[in-house]
Design a protein around this motif. Structure first.
Motif, mmCIF file in Angstrom:
data_model
loop_
_atom_site.group_PDB
_atom_site.id
_atom_site.type_symbol
_atom_site.label_atom_id
_atom_site.label_comp_id
_atom_site.label_asym_id
_atom_site.label_seq_id
_atom_site.Cartn_x
_atom_site.Cartn_y
_atom_site.Cartn_z
ATOM 1 N N GLU A 201 0.824 -1.204 0.000
ATOM 2 C CA GLU A 201 0.000 0.000 0.000
ATOM 3 C C GLU A 201 0.863 1.262 0.000
ATOM 4 O O GLU A 201 0.509 2.270 -0.619
ATOM 5 C CB GLU A 201 -0.923 -0.003 1.220
ATOM 6 C CG GLU A 201 -1.974 -1.116 1.196
ATOM 7 C CD GLU A 201 -2.917 -0.998 2.378
ATOM 8 O OE1 GLU A 201 -2.871 0.042 3.071
ATOM 9 O OE2 GLU A 201 -3.696 -1.947 2.601
ATOM 10 N N ASP A 217 -6.979 2.401 9.320
ATOM 11 C CA ASP A 217 -6.405 2.011 8.032
ATOM 12 C C ASP A 217 -5.469 3.117 7.553
ATOM 13 O O ASP A 217 -5.789 3.857 6.619
ATOM 14 C CB ASP A 217 -7.519 1.757 7.008
ATOM 15 C CG ASP A 217 -6.972 1.216 5.698
ATOM 16 O OD1 ASP A 217 -5.828 0.728 5.690
ATOM 17 O OD2 ASP A 217 -7.700 1.260 4.680
ATOM 18 N N ALA A 220 -4.417 3.702 3.706
ATOM 19 C CA ALA A 220 -5.296 4.310 2.714
ATOM 20 C C ALA A 220 -4.898 5.750 2.397
ATOM 21 O O ALA A 220 -5.225 6.263 1.322
ATOM 22 C CB ALA A 220 -6.743 4.270 3.202
#
Length: 458
Positions: A201, A217, A220
């Protein structure tokens, strides 16, 4: 005794030891002595080094440990019980008290700092006295012990040479150990970051917004792909589009066309660009180039052209990199054997044809190595992009649009009060580790290319 005074005292003792040992060794030249293992100067250097080295080592260790010892002594006083819990305010109070106790400040913002200042002064004086006594004792002991070994059969030269070799080895290891420490700290903090954010990510995410990181999270909002693209776009595309042609053409002119007098003046003038502080380039980019680039964009119909565009930062960065490319290309072209150039001209080729078909192909590995080194320098540049580039992370090919780089985001993430346990702050170390790996790879490739080139003509 102050640190400077102590250093002068120890150095004076070492000088006295050098003189006395040399004078004693000089008496060994009498006829009754049949064998010499070293010159008088070697005995003098042996005693001088043995007098100077131990206290210097002690003082180096002491300078690293004394602040913590002084602070612990102050914290043990009754007045320290009023200090707040560990944190920024506590550190600020102790820092003010330290400055007051040392006499480097006349006042403090916190009243508690004025109460702790006498304790700091007493503790500092006590430990300074201990360090002074220990250093002088070591100097006398080391010098006296070394002086007892000044004999005709003592191999002082061998001992001095071993000592010098040891100092040279330590000096050469400093850079290696510094690099190891930097890499170790980056890896440690990056591992903490990747425990919070998956590496995939972070490396391939397209959304970068560290101001609104979601604790559930964090990955993100911490996709660094726009940062990598902005760094590559500004440092490796726009900057190199300016630096490579100008640097290469200037090197060709200075080596092939310029008269010796012209070269003698133009080459140092060109290399002066490498000595200009990067903050000056940053001012130039922010105040002169960026507005001009925006006006150019508006003039050609791009009304939304940004004043913090990638083109403005890249142009100035390219100007800064010109000396690196030019100097490396100059050395590579000058290293091409003159016989190749003369042979081409003798066969009827013109000067331009000789440059294009003989000299540049032969110098190409060195030129490519210089370009790779310049790219690694450009993508690691900080001040220009901090002052001229935007903080908005975007994936764009438009040079008039706003974009940001890895180095600018590292500065933004670590500016101000930051918690080193949050994903937002730890992301700076992950960015630093990635940038370090990329620049290291570019430098290794450049050195390999240059090495192969040099082997071809040595």
């Amino acid at each position: 005794m102050s640190a400077l005074g102590l250093l002068f005292t120890v150095a004076g003792l070492a000088l006295i030891g050098w003189l006395v040992a040399r004078m004693r060794a000089a008496t060994f030249r009498r006829p009754r002595v049949a064998r010499f293992s070293a010159l008088p100067a070697h005995h003098g250097w042996f005693v001088g080094i043995c007098t100077l080295a131990p206290p210097l080592i002690l003082l180096a260790v002491w300078s690293a440990t004394a602040p913590a010892l002084v602070t612990d002594a102050v914290l043990a006083t009754p007045a320290a019980a009023m200090l707040p819990p560990p944190g920024f305010e506590r550190a600020s109070i102790l820092s003010e008290a330290r400055e007051l106790g040392a006499g480097r400040s006349q006042g403090a913002f916190h009243d508690l700092a004025e109460k702790l200042a006498p304790a700091y002064a007493r503790a500092q004086h006590r430990y300074d006295t201990i360090a002074t006594a220990a250093a002088l004792l070591l100097a006398f002991a080391g010098g006296a012990l070394a002086f007892t070994r000044v004999r005709p059969d003592f191999a002082a030269r061998t001992q001095v040479e071993r000592g010098v070799m040891l100092m040279l080895l330590v000096a050469s290891l400093i850079a290696i150990l510094t690099t190891v420490g930097i890499v170790a700290s980056l890896i440690y903090e990056s591992v903490r970051f990747f425990r919070l954010v998956p590496a995939g990510e972070f490396l391939f995410g397209t959304h970068w917004s560290p101001q609104v990181v979601d604790s559930r999270d964090p990955g993100a909002s911490l996709g660094a792909l726009p940062l990598f693209w902005g760094t590559f776009f500004i440092g490796a595309v726009i900057a190199m589009a300016v630096a490579v042609p100008l640097g290469l053409m200037s090197a060709i002119y200075l080596t092939q066309y310029a008269r010796p007098v012209t070269r003698r003046w133009m080459k140092p003038t060109l290399e002066m660009l490498a000595g200009v502080p990067t903050v000056v380039y940053g001012y130039f980019a922010a105040l002169t180039v960026a507005p001009a680039v925006r006006e150019l964009g508006v003039a050609i119909g791009i009304r939304w052209a940004s004043s913090e565009s990638a083109l403005a930062a890249g142009l100035v960065m390219g100007i800064m990199i010109i000396p690196f490319v030019s100097s490396m290309a100059d050395d590579s072209i000058a290293a091409v054997p003159a016989a190749m150039r003369d042979g081409s001209l003798a066969m009827g080729a013109t000067t331009s044809e000789t440059i294009r078909k003989v000299i540049l192909p032969a110098a190409l590995p060195g030129v490519v190595g210089g370009i790779l080194l310049a790219v690694s320098r450009a993508i690691g540049e900080t001040m220009i992009v901090v002052m001229a580039a935007s903080g908005v992370a975007t994936l764009t090919l438009n040079p008039f649009a706003s974009t940001t780089t890895v180095t600018k985001q590292i500065v933004d993430l670590l500016t101000g009060e930051a918690e080193f346990t949050s994903a937002k702050t730890l992301a700076a170390f992950a960015l630093g580790l990635t940038l370090f790996a990329v620049t290291l790879a570019l430098n290794v490739v450049a050195l390999v290319v240059v090495k192969r080139y040099r082997e071809s003509y040595e």
